[in-house]
Design an enzyme around this catalytic site. Structure first.
Site, PDB file in Angstrom:
ATOM      1  N   ALA A 553     100.267  79.126 106.131  1.00 49.66           N
ATOM      2  CA  ALA A 553     101.675  78.739 106.143  1.00 49.66           C
ATOM      3  C   ALA A 553     102.561  79.936 106.482  1.00 49.66           C
ATOM      4  O   ALA A 553     103.490  79.832 107.291  1.00 49.66           O
ATOM      5  CB  ALA A 553     102.056  78.146 104.792  1.00 49.66           C
ATOM      6  N   TYR A 554     102.294  81.071 105.867  1.00 48.36           N
ATOM      7  CA  TYR A 554     103.093  82.273 106.117  1.00 48.36           C
ATOM      8  C   TYR A 554     102.972  82.707 107.577  1.00 48.36           C
ATOM      9  O   TYR A 554     103.985  82.940 108.253  1.00 48.36           O
ATOM     10  CB  TYR A 554     102.637  83.403 105.199  1.00 48.36           C
ATOM     11  CG  TYR A 554     103.346  84.709 105.446  1.00 48.36           C
ATOM     12  CD1 TYR A 554     104.620  84.938 104.947  1.00 48.36           C
ATOM     13  CD2 TYR A 554     102.744  85.726 106.191  1.00 48.36           C
ATOM     14  CE1 TYR A 554     105.276  86.143 105.178  1.00 48.36           C
ATOM     15  CE2 TYR A 554     103.388  86.934 106.431  1.00 48.36           C
ATOM     16  CZ  TYR A 554     104.657  87.134 105.924  1.00 48.36           C
ATOM     17  OH  TYR A 554     105.312  88.323 106.162  1.00 48.36           O
TER      18      TYR A 554
END
Length: 657
Positions: A553-554
């Site tokens: 996600a990051y």
């Protein structure tokens, strides 16, 4: 007005010069007497010189000092006899006077003596105080000012007709004093200028000043001219940021570079800007000649800066022939703007300049309205103000002040500004002269710096309404936006993609990507009006070119933000907005890291903590300040022709290289 003298406090200030410091600070605490470095004080002492001889020394407030915070080193020690002799001369140019005062100093590293040193020297008292007391000026700046002062003080004050500050004023006062005794007098009042009081002790001179101001205040009260009741001017809650930013853009063009524009929409400012006769009462000059440099001779009515500039050029051309030598016209932009919709706005090349102009005009409004209640406001002639505006000594001061930091007059907004890289970015931009608005969820951002060029705003970046409100607040405070630093983001715990939940994914995307898109979109109208071109710097990540496992996600959010930056660089280039990114890695002095976590990660790789911090090609440690310096540099002229760039700040990473 009441005396603030306190015996216990006064006892902490030893000696005659210490007492001078104490009462000077008492005066400086009261903006109705002294505002932004105005006024000056002195004490006459006898000291031994290098030859062991007694010598009379005048300690007078140094030029540019602030009475509110002055200490003993803020006073310029000059030889009293030498200064008194200057007052006996029939003619002396002000540059000659300034030079003579400078060479009369007994300490080479002392501040420059006040231009009113001669007058302090001529007054035959040990202590002398000078202020621009609001109440007294409200009375003197009326059609019958001298007569009204006679009613207030009778024979207790000596009223001296106006003379230009500097040697002319000192000479006029000297001639008056030659024929008039000050015995039994409370004060010397200089028309259209201010008040001098005196005494054998610091307390006596100070409390005489308080009495002079108090009498004026009580006179105004008795005439119904003291209390000001602002009419209920309408409060405009509609967004005004684009109007203000556009006005700032035009002002900056006339002033020769980016400026700060501060809105004052308090009840009194709105009341004054909406008065039916504001076009008359606001166009009669500032309270004193000393204010003309900070506020200009006249404020602008409305927003037609071009028309104001044309009128100023005509004013300059009409009066410059009176100067003994050719003059170069100052910038023709106003410093104060009166607009029925926007209220009162103050402008300056820096936040300090805009603040001083705004504070002075706030007091001027009160003085104008009080004088109006007494019969009208009457300042000096345009010729007198021109002489002050183009005074040799003021021109020298302006030349000195024109040396400003690289980002002076520009406004920056930094997200995630309460800690780590964001805080370092804010500090780097402040150091370069920018006004900085810091957004953060942490309420500490509001108290992060105690300075006028900082505005901390508590803001949830995922709340669109909060973002637009923050931009509105920033614009009303500083006038617009030149620099946008997108730094805020979250780094979630390591999670394999197969275990990543939709809510966890969405939270990272919302904060790291979507909130930045919204802020960019809403900031665009302001950035395209940035006087020196808008600048966007995005704090990305090494994970953009070299992602790692467990941070899907990051890495995805940062990569998407990077791609968004590239698209915006293409779209906004035509508006003079440059968009660049920095990609830091292994920055350990942020809130994401602590000593325990660092030790665990270093142990995992079989390294010491120091080795782990320097695990890069160059073997260097990367700090928040390192990242911030690059961010700030990208906002300076060095990168003026660069957009769409991506710069790693990682000490060299093999996977990136």
């Amino acid at each position: 007005m009441k005396s603030l003298w306190n015996d216990a406090e006064a006892a902490r200030y030893a000696g005659d010069l210490g007492q001078r410091v104490y009462t000077s600070r008492l005066l400086g605490q009261n903006p109705a007497l002294v505002l932004h470095g105005g006024g000056n004080t002195s004490v006459k002492l006898v000291e031994k010189n290098l030859f062991g001889e007694d010598e009379a020394i005048l300690y007078v407030k140094g030029s540019g000092g602030d009475l509110a915070t002055i200490d003993e080193f803020g006073f310029a020690p000059v030889r009293l006899d030498a200064v008194r002799r200057l007052g006996a001369l029939a003619n002396l140019s002000d540059p000659q006077m300034a030079n003579a005062l400078q060479i009369s100093l007994t300490r080479a590293n002392a501040p420059g003596p006040s231009v009113e040193s001669i007058l302090h020297a001529l007054l035959p008292y040990k202590y002398v105080d000078h202020t621009h007391a609001d109440a007294v000026i409200s009375i003197m700046n009326t059609p019958d000012g001298a007569a009204l002062l006679g009613e207030v003080y009778g024979d207790d004050a000596l009223v001296v007709p106006y003379a230009m500050p500097g040697f002319k004023l000192a000479r006029a006062a000297a001639q008056t004093l030659e024929n008039t005794s000050l015995d039994g007098k409370l004060a010397v009042i200089l028309m259209h200028h201010g008040v001098f009081t005196f005494g054998d002790t610091a307390r006596e001179a100070y409390e005489r000043m308080i009495e002079v101001a108090d009498r004026a205040e009580r006179f105004l009260q008795a005439r119904g001219a003291w209390e000001i009741q602002p009419a209920a001017a309408p409060v405009n809650d509609a967004p005004q940021r684009e109007q203000i930013a556009e006005l700032r853009q035009v002002l900056s063009a006339v002033m020769g570079g980016p400026v700060v524009l501060t809105q004052h929409d308090d009840p009194l400012s709105r009341h004054f800007a909406n008065l039916p006769d504001v076009a008359t009462i606001s166009q009669q000059g500032p309270a004193t000649p000393d204010h003309v440099i900070r506020t200009k001779r006249l404020p602008l009515l409305g927003r037609d800066v071009a028309a104001y500039a044309d009128a100023y050029r005509q004013y300059f051309e009409a009066h410059q022939a009176r100067a003994p030598q050719p003059l170069t016209m100052l910038d023709a932009a106003p410093r104060i703007i009166l607009d029925p919709e926007l209220g009162v706005l103050s402008a300056g090349h820096t936040v300090r300049e805009a603040t001083i102009a705004g504070d002075i005009y706030a007091h001027t409004i009160e003085m104008i309205l009080r004088a109006r209640a007494l019969g009208g406001w009457r300042a000096l002639s345009a010729e007198d103000f021109f002489d002050m505006e183009y005074w040799d000594l003021e021109q020298a001061k302006l030349r000195k002040e024109s040396k400003r930091p690289s980002l002076a007059g520009q406004v920056a907004l930094v997200t995630g500004a309460a800690s780590g890289i964001g805080k370092a970015c804010a500090e780097a931009l402040l150091l370069r002269g920018a006004a900085v608005v810091g957004l953060d969820l942490n309420p500490s951002c509001e108290r992060q710096y105690s300075r006028r060029d900082w505005l901390g705003v508590v803001c949830d970046l995922t709340d669109e309404g909060a973002l637009t409100e923050a931009l509105e607040t920033a614009t009303r405070r500083f006038g617009g936006l030149d620099i946008l630093v997108l730094n805020a983001g979250i780094f979630p715990r390591s999670t394999p993609t197969k275990d990543l939940t939709t809510p966890d994914w969405q939270r990272v995307i919302d904060i790291n990507l979507t909130s930045n898109m919204v802020l960019l979109r809403e900031a665009y109208p302001l950035l395209k009006r940035a006087p020196a071109g808008g600048k966007v710097v995005i704090v990305g990540s090494k994970n953009v070119p070299a992602p790692g496992p467990g941070v899907a996600a990051y890495s995805a959010s940062k990569a998407a933000l990077n791609q968004l930056a590239r698209v915006i660089a293409l779209e906004w280039g035509k508006d003079g907005i440059r968009v660049n990114s920095v990609h830091p890695n292994a920055v350990f002095d942020t809130a994401l890291w602590n000593d325990e976590l660092l030790a665990l990660r270093a142990q995992h790789y079989g390294m010491t903590v120091d080795q782990y911090k320097r695990n890069n090609v160059l073997g260097v440690e990367i700090t928040s300040r390192d990242v911030a310096e690059m961010v700030a540099a990208m906002c300076e002229p060095l990168f003026a022709k660069t957009t769409g760039a991506q710069v790693p700040i990682d000490g060299g990473n093999e996977r990136v290289i």
